[in-house]
Design a protein around this motif. Sequence first.
Motif, PDB file in Angstrom:
ATOM      1  N   PRO A  79     -39.352 -95.956  63.181  1.00 35.92           N
ATOM      2  CA  PRO A  79     -40.403 -95.749  62.178  1.00 35.92           C
ATOM      3  C   PRO A  79     -40.141 -94.511  61.324  1.00 35.92           C
ATOM      4  CG  PRO A  79     -41.376 -96.343  64.291  1.00 35.92           C
ATOM      5  CD  PRO A  79     -39.908 -96.127  64.554  1.00 35.92           C
ATOM      6  N   LEU A  80     -40.327 -94.647  60.033  1.00 33.07           N
ATOM      7  CA  LEU A  80     -40.145 -93.522  59.128  1.00 33.07           C
ATOM      8  C   LEU A  80     -41.336 -92.567  59.230  1.00 33.07           C
ATOM      9  CD1 LEU A  80     -38.961 -95.478  55.955  1.00 33.07           C
ATOM     10  CD2 LEU A  80     -37.521 -94.152  57.526  1.00 33.07           C
ATOM     11  N   SER A  81     -41.083 -91.295  59.022  1.00 33.49           N
ATOM     12  CA  SER A  81     -42.169 -90.322  59.001  1.00 33.49           C
ATOM     13  C   SER A  81     -43.004 -90.534  57.742  1.00 33.49           C
ATOM     14  CB  SER A  81     -41.605 -88.903  59.011  1.00 33.49           C
ATOM     15  OG  SER A  81     -40.987 -88.611  57.757  1.00 33.49           O
ATOM     16  N   PRO A  82     -44.257 -90.064  57.748  1.00 36.79           N
ATOM     17  CA  PRO A  82     -45.066 -90.189  56.534  1.00 36.79           C
ATOM     18  C   PRO A  82     -44.418 -89.548  55.312  1.00 36.79           C
ATOM     19  CG  PRO A  82     -46.475 -89.667  58.389  1.00 36.79           C
ATOM     20  CD  PRO A  82     -45.056 -89.553  58.881  1.00 36.79           C
ATOM     21  N   LEU A  83     -43.737 -88.413  55.478  1.00 34.06           N
ATOM     22  CA  LEU A  83     -43.085 -87.768  54.342  1.00 34.06           C
ATOM     23  C   LEU A  83     -41.899 -88.580  53.849  1.00 34.06           C
ATOM     24  CD1 LEU A  83     -43.168 -83.933  55.109  1.00 34.06           C
ATOM     25  CD2 LEU A  83     -44.237 -85.123  53.186  1.00 34.06           C
ATOM     26  N   ALA A  84     -41.175 -89.208  54.774  1.00 36.77           N
ATOM     27  CA  ALA A  84     -40.066 -90.063  54.355  1.00 36.77           C
ATOM     28  C   ALA A  84     -40.589 -91.280  53.596  1.00 36.77           C
ATOM     29  CB  ALA A  84     -39.251 -90.503  55.569  1.00 36.77           C
TER      30      ALA A  84
END
Length: 212
Positions: free
Chosen positions: A77-82
């Motif tokens: 899962p990608l981070s929210p910033l990514a």
Amino acid sequence: MRWEGRTVAARAWVRLPSGKRLDLLNPTPFDWDDRDLALGLARTYRWGGHSAWPLPLSVAQHSLAVLALCRAWAPAPLSPLAELRELLHDADEGLLGFDPLSVIKPFLGQEFRDLTMRLEDAVFQRYGLQRWTAEQKAFHKRADRVAAATEAIHVVGWTRAEVWRVLKIRFQPVEDDPLLPTYGGTAWEPWAPDLAAERFLDELARLKALAT
């Protein structure tokens, strides 16, 4: 630049829907609000504004599609910033109100490249984004180019052979509309500007809240 005998710094002011004003040549991270950006992206069209549908495809809808592809393909899962960086990868185009065809960009010269980089820098500063690493950039570019290949076929009307031979996009298009599971509707149909702006703004607000 000279005016009434005086030398003045060049300015390129635009008045935004919020009432704020943005100098495209000297932007700061405080010159627009999120709705300004969403509307700008929803009213800026890809593919020179050409479409096989009644409406052209907005950069806002394209940005959401690229984000959806990255989410689907990421090994973790990608981070929210990514995810926020993916959503905002074309934000400079929404502020400028212009998305030139990729092959035209070199003909616009270094000054245009400098202008877009200043806008991109202001976006990254405003939303606290880090620059891509080489690996991250390659992952992003794959999603961006696959989206382009797919749009060329399903939105604009190019054939698969033409995408490869004429447009020189060397990425395999996808069959399924990545936005359909979330938003429903008709696969590949471009959204009306107000709807595209609303959906982009909702996702922007959600990711900003998660990133804080």
